[in-house]
Design a protein around this motif. Structure first.
Motif, mmCIF file in Angstrom:
data_model
loop_
_atom_site.group_PDB
_atom_site.id
_atom_site.type_symbol
_atom_site.label_atom_id
_atom_site.label_comp_id
_atom_site.label_asym_id
_atom_site.label_seq_id
_atom_site.Cartn_x
_atom_site.Cartn_y
_atom_site.Cartn_z
ATOM 1 N N GLY A 59 -3.092 19.113 -9.283
ATOM 2 C CA GLY A 59 -4.686 18.834 -9.390
ATOM 3 C C GLY A 59 -4.822 17.454 -8.936
ATOM 4 O O GLY A 59 -3.920 16.350 -9.113
ATOM 5 N N SER A 60 -6.159 17.101 -8.803
ATOM 6 C CA SER A 60 -6.341 15.744 -8.172
ATOM 7 C C SER A 60 -6.299 14.759 -9.285
ATOM 8 O O SER A 60 -6.391 13.311 -9.062
ATOM 9 N N ASP A 61 -6.237 15.075 -10.445
ATOM 10 C CA ASP A 61 -5.899 14.105 -11.570
ATOM 11 C C ASP A 61 -4.508 13.512 -11.620
ATOM 12 O O ASP A 61 -4.192 12.491 -12.309
ATOM 13 N N HIS A 62 -3.679 14.134 -10.555
ATOM 14 C CA HIS A 62 -2.173 13.326 -10.330
ATOM 15 C C HIS A 62 -2.145 12.365 -9.227
ATOM 16 O O HIS A 62 -0.968 12.061 -8.842
ATOM 17 N N VAL A 63 -3.305 12.100 -8.752
ATOM 18 C CA VAL A 63 -3.155 11.300 -7.421
ATOM 19 C C VAL A 63 -2.532 9.984 -7.565
ATOM 20 O O VAL A 63 -1.601 9.439 -7.007
ATOM 21 N N THR A 64 -3.136 9.347 -8.860
ATOM 22 C CA THR A 64 -2.164 7.948 -8.992
ATOM 23 C C THR A 64 -0.810 8.254 -9.249
ATOM 24 O O THR A 64 0.253 7.375 -8.959
ATOM 25 N N ASN A 65 -0.669 9.228 -10.156
ATOM 26 C CA ASN A 65 1.045 9.537 -10.670
ATOM 27 C C ASN A 65 1.839 9.700 -8.972
ATOM 28 O O ASN A 65 2.852 9.183 -8.906
ATOM 29 N N THR A 66 1.204 10.406 -8.132
ATOM 30 C CA THR A 66 1.655 10.700 -6.805
ATOM 31 C C THR A 66 2.135 9.403 -5.976
ATOM 32 O O THR A 66 3.443 9.054 -5.620
ATOM 33 N N ALA A 67 1.103 8.502 -6.346
ATOM 34 C CA ALA A 67 1.313 7.035 -5.483
ATOM 35 C C ALA A 67 2.718 6.399 -6.151
ATOM 36 O O ALA A 67 3.500 5.807 -5.619
ATOM 37 N N THR A 68 2.500 6.467 -7.383
ATOM 38 C CA THR A 68 3.961 5.847 -8.024
ATOM 39 C C THR A 68 5.089 6.449 -8.018
ATOM 40 O O THR A 68 6.105 6.052 -7.904
ATOM 41 N N GLN A 69 4.930 8.024 -8.076
ATOM 42 C CA GLN A 69 5.871 8.780 -7.717
ATOM 43 C C GLN A 69 6.761 8.620 -6.373
ATOM 44 O O GLN A 69 7.861 8.546 -6.325
ATOM 45 N N ILE A 70 5.922 8.445 -5.362
ATOM 46 C CA ILE A 70 6.418 8.317 -3.973
ATOM 47 C C ILE A 70 7.299 7.034 -3.844
ATOM 48 O O ILE A 70 8.526 6.923 -3.448
ATOM 49 N N GLN A 71 6.999 5.808 -4.513
ATOM 50 C CA GLN A 71 7.716 4.658 -4.660
ATOM 51 C C GLN A 71 8.847 4.815 -5.458
ATOM 52 O O GLN A 71 10.032 4.461 -5.328
ATOM 53 N N MET A 72 9.077 5.740 -6.715
ATOM 54 C CA MET A 72 10.257 5.968 -7.347
ATOM 55 C C MET A 72 11.055 6.701 -6.596
ATOM 56 O O MET A 72 12.274 6.581 -6.500
ATOM 57 N N ILE A 73 10.565 7.815 -5.672
ATOM 58 C CA ILE A 73 11.452 8.532 -4.826
ATOM 59 C C ILE A 73 11.972 7.839 -3.952
ATOM 60 O O ILE A 73 13.426 8.022 -3.644
ATOM 61 N N GLU A 74 11.361 6.837 -3.426
ATOM 62 C CA GLU A 74 11.831 6.282 -2.359
ATOM 63 C C GLU A 74 13.266 5.155 -2.866
ATOM 64 O O GLU A 74 14.095 4.869 -2.258
ATOM 65 N N ARG A 123 0.960 -1.300 0.134
ATOM 66 C CA ARG A 123 0.103 -0.092 -0.131
ATOM 67 C C ARG A 123 0.904 1.158 0.153
ATOM 68 O O ARG A 123 1.794 1.231 0.854
ATOM 69 N N ILE A 124 0.219 2.396 -0.744
ATOM 70 C CA ILE A 124 1.358 3.455 -0.723
ATOM 71 C C ILE A 124 0.329 4.462 -0.311
ATOM 72 O O ILE A 124 -0.806 4.552 -0.329
ATOM 73 N N GLU A 125 0.950 5.208 0.930
ATOM 74 C CA GLU A 125 0.183 6.044 1.948
ATOM 75 C C GLU A 125 0.891 7.389 1.977
ATOM 76 O O GLU A 125 2.204 7.591 2.116
ATOM 77 N N TRP A 126 0.123 8.416 2.183
ATOM 78 C CA TRP A 126 0.631 9.691 2.467
ATOM 79 C C TRP A 126 -0.431 10.402 2.940
ATOM 80 O O TRP A 126 -1.638 10.317 2.766
#
Ligand code: GLU
Length: 440
Positions: free
Chosen positions: A202-217, A151-154
């Motif tokens: 924008g909230s159209d980026h929510v899924t992007n954010t999830a994948t980007q958090i994993q990439m950043i980490e 799960r990706i959480e923020w």
């Protein structure tokens, strides 16, 4: 140190939806005494145009949304290639050869079976031989980031606690078949290397954010704080996306919308705080609180900008509209009195001189048949200009005594005959500015 960025793709003019993103990021940086980066997301060489880069800067300058530095993704391609190599070495990056048609077919099958249309990772099962063969037949594949199925959480600055099952998301394509790095990866590299602390988009980026958090980490960094604002809809709740072309900032500028009107509205629209007209950027900054914004779609009505713009214009001094007054031939010495008489009846700067011809006697009087004798005799009782500040009151009280008319039936026919309009500046202010005696 707070660092934010506004990251438009220069593939078109920026519109009201982009402004929301730019403004929130700018406000956060300025409130914290931090840095606001203008990042030009120009990784797509075919669609990115220099004229749009210039136009984006022009629009932001018009609004006074100053940036501390400009970054361009097209100048950082080597950084993205390096990050791609790192992900490859970590086994988080894989090549896949499905054509768009094949992917589409897979999605349709999944949907038919009631499954979410998530990429099935077929490419992960390819042997070296398979890959060599595919490469020979189809050339390079695309490169996908292999998500960890956790799960990706923020804690989202607007949406609250978010938790997304990574297994419900397709492994994102980060490099296209033609080798072009996509924004998803470029943004991760930039945000981490530039020390971006807060990302609002924008909230159209929510899924992007999830994948980007994993990439950043995966790349060994800590994710910034994310906040996703709701998308704008039209006044009836209809999707705005198709109309955004007509809601470009430059069109609003051309229509005479005032920057402070636009900024005041957008800094509050969709929040639980009321929209208040602000007179300076400092006031905007002081009155901004991102936690007051909700997740529901936000209705935007361009009509709301008109009364706000009129209120801004009504606070301007004559020198702020001097260009328009000069162009219409209003003599410099007459400008302060003219402007203070009419500014309450002007909606945009461009209309500043619209009342001037009336003061020069260029007016088509409006006289109802039953008022003709009344107006004629009233005009007989009026002397020649110049008129004084008290001309209107002394004249109309004399007319009142002579005709026994009072109230609206006294004043309105005179206003209509003198100005040709049912509404307008105070007649007491109009009289001293008239250069000719009114006549029918
Ligand atoms: N170029 C991206 C966009 O305009 C930027 C999104 C982001 O803020 O990360 O959608």
């Amino acid at each position: 140190m707070t660092i934010t960025r506004f990251a438009p793709s220069p593939t078109g003019y920026i519109h009201i939806g982009n402004l929301r993103t730019a403004l929130f990021n700018w406000l956060i940086a300025r409130a914290a005494g931090g840095t606001f980066i203008l990042r030009i997301d120009d990784t797509d060489p075919e669609r990115s145009k220099e004229e749009y880069v210039d136009a984006i800067k022009e629009d932001l300058e018009w609004l006074g949304l100053t940036w501390d530095r400009v970054e361009r993704q097209s100048q950082r391609l080597d950084r993205y290639a390096e990050a791609a190599d790192t992900l490859r070495e970590m086994d988080r990056f894989y090549e896949a050869w499905e054509t768009p048609t094949e992917l589409d077919l897979k999605r349709k099958k999944q949907l038919n079976m009631g499954k979410p249309p998530v990429y099935d990772r077929a490419a992960l099962a390819l042997s070296d031989e398979d890959k060599a063969k595919l490469r020979e037949e189809r050339g390079n594949g695309v490169w996908r980031f292999k998500l960890d199925h956790d799960r990706i959480e923020w804690a989202d600055g607007i949406l609250g606690d978010i938790s997304i099952d990574a297994a419900s998301v397709s492994d994102p394509v980060l490099i296209r078949q033609d080798g072009q790095v996509l924004y998803t990866l470029a943004s991760v590299v930039d945000d981490t290397e530039m020390g971006v602390t807060h990302v609002v988009r924008g909230s159209d980026h929510v899924t992007n954010t999830a994948t980007q958090i994993q990439m950043i980490e995966a790349l060994g960094h800590t994710a910034p704080s994310f906040a996703h604002h709701s998308l704008l809809t039209g006044p009836q709740g209809e999707a705005l996306s198709k109309r955004l072309g007509t809601l470009a900032l430059r069109d609003m500028r051309a229509a005479g919308i005032e920057p402070m009107a636009l900024l005041s509205l957008m800094a509050r629209l969709g929040s639980s705080d009321p929209v208040e007209l602000r007179s300076s950027h400092d006031e905007l900054i002081a009155g901004f609180d991102i936690t007051k914004f909700g997740s529901a779609p936000t209705k935007f009505d361009a009509e709301d900008l008109k009364p706000l713009t009129a209120r801004v214009v009504q606070t301007l001094e004559a020198d702020a509209v001097a260009d328009h007054l000069n162009a219409a031939g209003v003599p410099t010495e007459a400008q302060p009195a003219y402007w203070s008489a009419v500014r309450g009846n002007v909606a945009t700067r461009a209309e500043a001189a619209d009342w001037w011809p009336m003061f020069q006697g260029e007016v088509t009087p409006i006289v109802a048949e039953e008022d003709r004798d009344f107006v004629t005799s009233a005009f007989d009782m009026l002397g020649e200009p110049p008129y004084a500040a008290d001309t209107w009151s002394s004249w109309t009280s004399a007319v009142k005594d002579a005709t026994r008319r009072k109230g609206k039936s006294l004043f309105m026919p005179l206003r209509l005959a003198i100005t040709g309009q049912p509404r307008g500046p105070e007649m007491a202010d109009v009289m001293p500015l008239l250069t000719k005696k009114p006549s029918l």
